[in-house]
Design a protein around this motif. Structure first.
Motif, PDB file in Angstrom:
ATOM      1  N   ASP A  92      27.628  75.393  69.378  1.00  0.00           N
ATOM      2  CA  ASP A  92      28.385  76.470  68.757  1.00  0.00           C
ATOM      3  C   ASP A  92      29.890  76.211  68.810  1.00  0.00           C
ATOM      4  OD1 ASP A  92      26.027  77.750  68.253  1.00  0.00           O
ATOM      5  OD2 ASP A  92      26.092  78.986  70.084  1.00  0.00           O
ATOM      6  N   LYS A  93      30.294  75.231  69.627  1.00  0.00           N
ATOM      7  CA  LYS A  93      31.718  74.931  69.775  1.00  0.00           C
ATOM      8  C   LYS A  93      32.189  73.870  68.776  1.00  0.00           C
ATOM      9  CE  LYS A  93      31.755  76.028  74.710  1.00  0.00           C
ATOM     10  NZ  LYS A  93      32.069  75.540  76.079  1.00  0.00           N
ATOM     11  N   ASN A  94      31.359  73.617  67.772  1.00  0.00           N
ATOM     12  CA  ASN A  94      31.673  72.585  66.790  1.00  0.00           C
ATOM     13  C   ASN A  94      33.054  72.784  66.183  1.00  0.00           C
ATOM     14  OD1 ASN A  94      31.865  71.242  64.176  1.00  0.00           O
ATOM     15  ND2 ASN A  94      29.683  70.797  64.380  1.00  0.00           N
ATOM     16  N   GLU A  95      33.301  73.967  65.674  1.00  0.00           N
ATOM     17  CA  GLU A  95      34.561  74.240  64.981  1.00  0.00           C
ATOM     18  C   GLU A  95      35.744  74.213  65.953  1.00  0.00           C
ATOM     19  OE1 GLU A  95      36.158  77.473  61.650  1.00  0.00           O
ATOM     20  OE2 GLU A  95      34.111  77.543  62.427  1.00  0.00           O
ATOM     21  N   GLU A  96      35.562  74.805  67.110  1.00  0.00           N
ATOM     22  CA  GLU A  96      36.626  74.808  68.117  1.00  0.00           C
ATOM     23  C   GLU A  96      36.979  73.381  68.532  1.00  0.00           C
ATOM     24  OE1 GLU A  96      37.269  76.308  72.728  1.00  0.00           O
ATOM     25  OE2 GLU A  96      35.639  77.144  71.514  1.00  0.00           O
ATOM     26  N   TYR A  97      35.964  72.541  68.678  1.00  0.00           N
ATOM     27  CA  TYR A  97      36.189  71.142  69.040  1.00  0.00           C
ATOM     28  C   TYR A  97      37.005  70.429  67.965  1.00  0.00           C
ATOM     29  CZ  TYR A  97      35.018  66.167  69.131  1.00  0.00           C
ATOM     30  OH  TYR A  97      35.077  64.798  69.079  1.00  0.00           O
ATOM     31  N   LEU A  98      36.681  70.640  66.693  1.00  0.00           N
ATOM     32  CA  LEU A  98      37.404  69.998  65.598  1.00  0.00           C
ATOM     33  C   LEU A  98      38.889  70.359  65.641  1.00  0.00           C
ATOM     34  CD1 LEU A  98      37.687  68.486  62.908  1.00  0.00           C
ATOM     35  CD2 LEU A  98      36.925  70.574  61.744  1.00  0.00           C
ATOM     36  N   TYR A  99      39.200  71.633  65.772  1.00  0.00           N
ATOM     37  CA  TYR A  99      40.595  72.054  65.767  1.00  0.00           C
ATOM     38  C   TYR A  99      41.324  71.557  67.008  1.00  0.00           C
ATOM     39  CZ  TYR A  99      38.730  75.155  62.180  1.00  0.00           C
ATOM     40  OH  TYR A  99      38.111  75.650  61.064  1.00  0.00           O
ATOM     41  N   THR A 100      40.617  71.472  68.132  1.00  0.00           N
ATOM     42  CA  THR A 100      41.223  70.945  69.360  1.00  0.00           C
ATOM     43  C   THR A 100      41.612  69.484  69.173  1.00  0.00           C
ATOM     44  OG1 THR A 100      39.927  72.464  70.729  1.00  0.00           O
ATOM     45  CG2 THR A 100      40.852  70.525  71.817  1.00  0.00           C
ATOM     46  N   SER A 108      32.067  71.908  61.101  1.00  0.00           N
ATOM     47  CA  SER A 108      32.066  73.186  60.395  1.00  0.00           C
ATOM     48  C   SER A 108      33.486  73.736  60.357  1.00  0.00           C
ATOM     49  CB  SER A 108      31.147  74.179  61.107  1.00  0.00           C
ATOM     50  OG  SER A 108      31.279  75.472  60.551  1.00  0.00           O
ATOM     51  N   THR A 109      33.809  74.408  59.261  1.00  0.00           N
ATOM     52  CA  THR A 109      35.114  75.081  59.137  1.00  0.00           C
ATOM     53  C   THR A 109      34.890  76.497  58.621  1.00  0.00           C
ATOM     54  OG1 THR A 109      35.365  74.119  56.930  1.00  0.00           O
ATOM     55  CG2 THR A 109      36.394  72.936  58.757  1.00  0.00           C
ATOM     56  N   GLN A 110      33.901  77.153  59.160  1.00  0.00           N
ATOM     57  CA  GLN A 110      33.451  78.420  58.589  1.00  0.00           C
ATOM     58  C   GLN A 110      34.250  79.623  59.075  1.00  0.00           C
ATOM     59  OE1 GLN A 110      29.313  79.132  59.306  1.00  0.00           O
ATOM     60  NE2 GLN A 110      29.215  80.949  58.027  1.00  0.00           N
ATOM     61  N   ARG A 111      34.548  79.681  60.368  1.00  0.00           N
ATOM     62  CA  ARG A 111      35.085  80.915  60.940  1.00  0.00           C
ATOM     63  C   ARG A 111      36.612  81.015  60.866  1.00  0.00           C
ATOM     64  NH1 ARG A 111      30.996  79.607  64.780  1.00  0.00           N
ATOM     65  NH2 ARG A 111      32.563  78.746  66.191  1.00  0.00           N
ATOM     66  N   GLN A 112      37.291  79.875  60.985  1.00  0.00           N
ATOM     67  CA  GLN A 112      38.749  79.917  61.065  1.00  0.00           C
ATOM     68  C   GLN A 112      39.352  78.937  60.069  1.00  0.00           C
ATOM     69  OE1 GLN A 112      40.318  80.266  65.208  1.00  0.00           O
ATOM     70  NE2 GLN A 112      38.194  79.863  65.814  1.00  0.00           N
ATOM     71  N   LEU A 113      39.097  79.194  58.795  1.00  0.00           N
ATOM     72  CA  LEU A 113      39.553  78.292  57.745  1.00  0.00           C
ATOM     73  C   LEU A 113      41.070  78.186  57.681  1.00  0.00           C
ATOM     74  CD1 LEU A 113      37.120  78.950  54.768  1.00  0.00           C
ATOM     75  CD2 LEU A 113      37.671  76.748  55.775  1.00  0.00           C
ATOM     76  N   LEU A 114      41.765  79.272  57.947  1.00  0.00           N
ATOM     77  CA  LEU A 114      43.222  79.241  57.862  1.00  0.00           C
ATOM     78  C   LEU A 114      43.810  78.282  58.897  1.00  0.00           C
ATOM     79  CD1 LEU A 114      44.132  82.993  57.208  1.00  0.00           C
ATOM     80  CD2 LEU A 114      44.212  81.082  55.606  1.00  0.00           C
ATOM     81  N   ILE A 115      43.193  78.215  60.067  1.00  0.00           N
ATOM     82  CA  ILE A 115      43.661  77.271  61.083  1.00  0.00           C
ATOM     83  C   ILE A 115      43.447  75.840  60.598  1.00  0.00           C
ATOM     84  CG2 ILE A 115      43.233  76.410  63.412  1.00  0.00           C
ATOM     85  CD1 ILE A 115      42.552  79.220  64.264  1.00  0.00           C
TER      86      ILE A 115
END
Length: 734
Positions: A85-93, A115-122
């Protein structure tokens, strides 16, 4: 006398060269030696860090040493997704980590399985910070919808963009919806003038999502639609997520009209339509791979504009959902004078029954393809004669590939068809799948004499007569320039079969003698034949191997013998000969195979694969060690011993022969031996050799003893596979 460290003794260039032989992980370990190395290693290893791979399992190496090694010299980054579930958080990190350590001159970024589903603006904000230098962005096997137009708008210098969706995560809502609301979207100004390569491997609405992008790409040169692999993957999804009817509707509404694209993108060269390519095709189309050096600047395109006057590369699929033959015909008529590559397909996804397409026989002969050098025709319904009538009007044709379906009418070459085939002096490559030759023995020489410059010939899943008649033709020696011959799954018409013993022979021994004679080097010529592949071809025996070895320029041999040299592996064990006969056969085959290996000493063979062979003596392995160019060796069987029937004898190899081969060879890298009984002895021998040798170059060794149980599915847990790990071998070498 003061002590001088190694970095003061050696010049910068020499130190840099030394560090170029290390890996990134080696550099991190070297930095832990002392404070001096901690400071100096990053300075001398910058070239190693130009390409950076960031994977979840490597999170532990993201530390101070890693941070010191990266910076503005990093030009290419690959970020692999986190399976949680931390896929997106890991990418942005990871993206923020790169920016925090001044990796702001990255030119190529590949994001895989994220995934870029939840925080696209970031995500868009981070991308914008890379935007000034980033020219290549690939979102591969993405697991969520993403705003394509917005991504392109924040990257002003992007030259090529790839977006592929992981089919398992596809949702029909992706088709229409941009994942950002109007209030969240960045303002899009101007055009994407630098974009030259666009691949969108996902079903997207043509009007709402594709056209707005294409309308802003005046300098686009390469366009890829949806791959057939993606269609196959979504067809396997549960019916409650997407059914066949939904796939059909989405597919129809995702079609891109080439006429419209050329109006918006007047510089378009390559158009690869929906379902007309797969992942394997992408690998084969190496010139189309997005490499920065392959793309011209806008100024360069202006200078070379006069060289490009239309679309030169078209790959289209006859629609299995909707009849689009008229549309394809219109496209071909419009671009026939500029086409250099044409591929026509009839492909259906795995979840649907194969259907028969439209009849193309009246359409293709009318085309005038003066520039065409490559023509590929897969499964479309067209007779042989009209295809060659079209090719007769292609004066520079170089490569032709036919693949016919055996589910419908058989495509046959007969004397009447030959009348429509002219001489092709420029044809170098001919690939044929599913073609049937008439049983008239004159057909083979009359057909191949049409291609005097042929260098690569591939024939698969076809039927034909013997090649013994190739010596009797009216246009001089055939196959004079042949370099690569591949024949697989050939059915021989036995009415005129050349017999050797009790089985028909497609390629008589005289065929290879013929090639050796007419491919002798002259003052301005070199020997030609480099590779031979014969797989399920009638009459290929040990004597055939000896004849093949007379071709001194051979580099690669891959052969499946017509039947085991020593034993019959049929399910009915009652046909097995008695032990005395087997012993005689064993001795004869061993002698012939050894003669074949000794004859190879005069060649520069690099790869040798012979299957269904059961006469591996120590003298054979010793002789194999004398092949100075051999890098890959694969011997054994493709068949399996059936438990519960009368047991067969396997290759019980004298491991002294293995030892002699390993001590003699200076080139061997990879070895595979199958149907080996004493795998333990061999593995110990190889291990002992590697631990004591300082010059071994062996990278992998595999011995297999497969036992199939006809009462239970799967293999017995008895010496299934023994393999020496490459890492262990490298440790021995070091």
């Amino acid at each position: 006398m003061s002590k001088r460290n190694v970095f003061e003794v050696l010049t910068y260039d020499i130190s840099t060269l030394i560090f170029s032989y290390l890996t990134q992980q080696d550099c991190l370990k070297a930095m832990s030696v002392c404070k001096l190395w901690y400071d100096c290693v990053p300075q001398y290893s910058k070239d190693l860090w130009k390409t950076l791979k960031l994977e979840p399992r490597q999170l532990q190496i993201i530390n101070r040493r890693h941070a010191r090694c990266i910076g503005g010299h990093v030009k290419s980054v690959i970020i692999y997704g986190h399976k949680s579930d931390k896929n997106e958080e890991y990418l942005y990190t990871m993206m923020q980590y790169l920016l925090d350590h001044e990796c702001d001159e990255i030119e190529s970024m590949e994001i895989v399985g994220c995934s870029t589903q939840r925080q696209l603006l970031i995500f868009l904000t981070l991308l914008r910070q890379f935007g000034s230098h980033l020219i290549i962005l690939a979102l591969k096997y993405h697991t969520s919808n993403t705003p394509l137009l917005q991504i392109l708008s924040v990257l002003p210098n992007i030259s090529h963009f790839i977006f592929t969706i992981n089919g398992s995560f596809y949702n029909p809502s992706f088709f229409h919806d941009e994942p950002l609301s109007n209030q969240q979207q960045f303002e899009i100004q101007g055009e994407f003038t630098n974009l030259q390569y666009l691949r969108l491997d996902c079903l997207l609405d043509t009007t709402e999502r594709l056209h707005p992008i294409l309308q802003k790409c005046p300098n686009l040169q390469y366009f890829f639609g949806v791959s057939r692999d993606f269609i196959d993957s979504i067809s396997k999804l549960p019916k409650n997520r997407v059914d066949n009817y939904t796939i059909e509707q989405l597919y129809i509404n995702s079609q891109v009209n080439l006429d419209q694209v050329t109006q918006w993108c007047p510089r378009l060269k390559h158009f690869i339509g929906n379902c007309s390519y797969g992942e394997n095709d992408i690998e084969q189309l190496q010139p189309l791979q997005p490499q920065p050096s392959d793309f011209m600047s806008i100024a360069e395109m202006t200078v070379t504009n006069h060289l490009h006057d239309g679309v030169c590369y078209i790959s289209l699929c006859e629609d299995f959902f909707d009849d689009n033959q008229k549309e394809i015909n219109s496209i071909l008529q419009q671009h026939q004078y500029t086409l250099e590559y044409l591929k026509l397909n009839l492909i259906v996804n795995e979840g649907m029954v194969s259907i028969r397409g439209n009849n193309w026989s009246p359409v293709l002969p009318s085309l005038q393809l003066n520039r065409l050098h490559t023509f590929t025709c897969h499964y479309i319904d067209c007779d042989i004669a009209p295809l060659f009538i079209m090719l007769n009007n292609c004066p520079v044709i170089n490569t032709v590939s036919f693949r016919f379906s055996i589910n419908f009418d058989q495509k046959e070459i007969d004397l009447l068809t030959l009348d429509s085939i002219h001489i092709f002096p420029t044809l170098r490559t001919l690939n044929i799948v599913g073609l049937f030759f008439d049983d008239d023995i004159r057909i083979i020489p009359l057909f191949f004499e049409r291609f005097p410059a042929l260098e690569k010939l591939t024939i698969v899943n076809s039927s034909m007569t013997s090649f013994k008649e190739i010596f009797h033709n009216n246009r001089g020696p055939l196959f004079r320039h042949l370099k690569h011959l591949s024949m697989e799954n050939i059915v021989m018409l036995e009415s005129e079969a050349d017999q050797e013993g009790d089985q028909p022979v497609l390629l008589p021994l005289s065929f290879f003698t013929y090639l050796a004679i007419f491919q002798q080097p002259t003052q301005n010529d070199i020997q030609h034949m480099q590779t031979i592949t014969l797989w399920n071809v009638p009459g290929v025996t040990c004597k055939t191997l000896i004849a093949i070895a007379s071709l001194l320029s051979l580099e690669r041999i891959q052969v499946l013998l017509s039947k085991p040299l020593m034993y019959n592996f049929g399910i009915n064990s009652s046909n097995i000969d008695d032990d005395e006969d087997n012993q005689l056969l064993h001795q004869e085959d061993q002698r012939l195979f050894l003669q074949f290996i000794e004859k190879l000493h005069k060649t520069k063979i690099k790869e040798l694969r012979v299957n269904d062979i059961y006469c591996l003596s120590s003298s054979i392995f010793e002789s194999l060690g004398n092949l100075r160019s051999l890098k890959i060796l694969d011997l054994g069987s493709t068949k399996q011993y059936v438990v519960g029937l009368k047991p067969h004898k396997f290759n019980e190899i004298d491991f002294s022969g293995i030892s002699m081969m390993l001590h003699k060879t200076t080139s061997l890298r990879h070895v595979r031996l199958s149907q080996i009984q004493n795998t333990n002895d061999i593995t110990c021998t190889v291990n002992t050799f590697l631990s004591s040798s300082t010059s071994a170059k062996l990278e992998s060794w595999t011995t297999e003893y497969k036992v199939y149980n006809h009462k239970q599915d799967g293999l017995h847990d008895r010496n299934k596979l023994r393999m020496i790990d490459t890492v262990v071998m490298r440790r021995f070498l070091q």
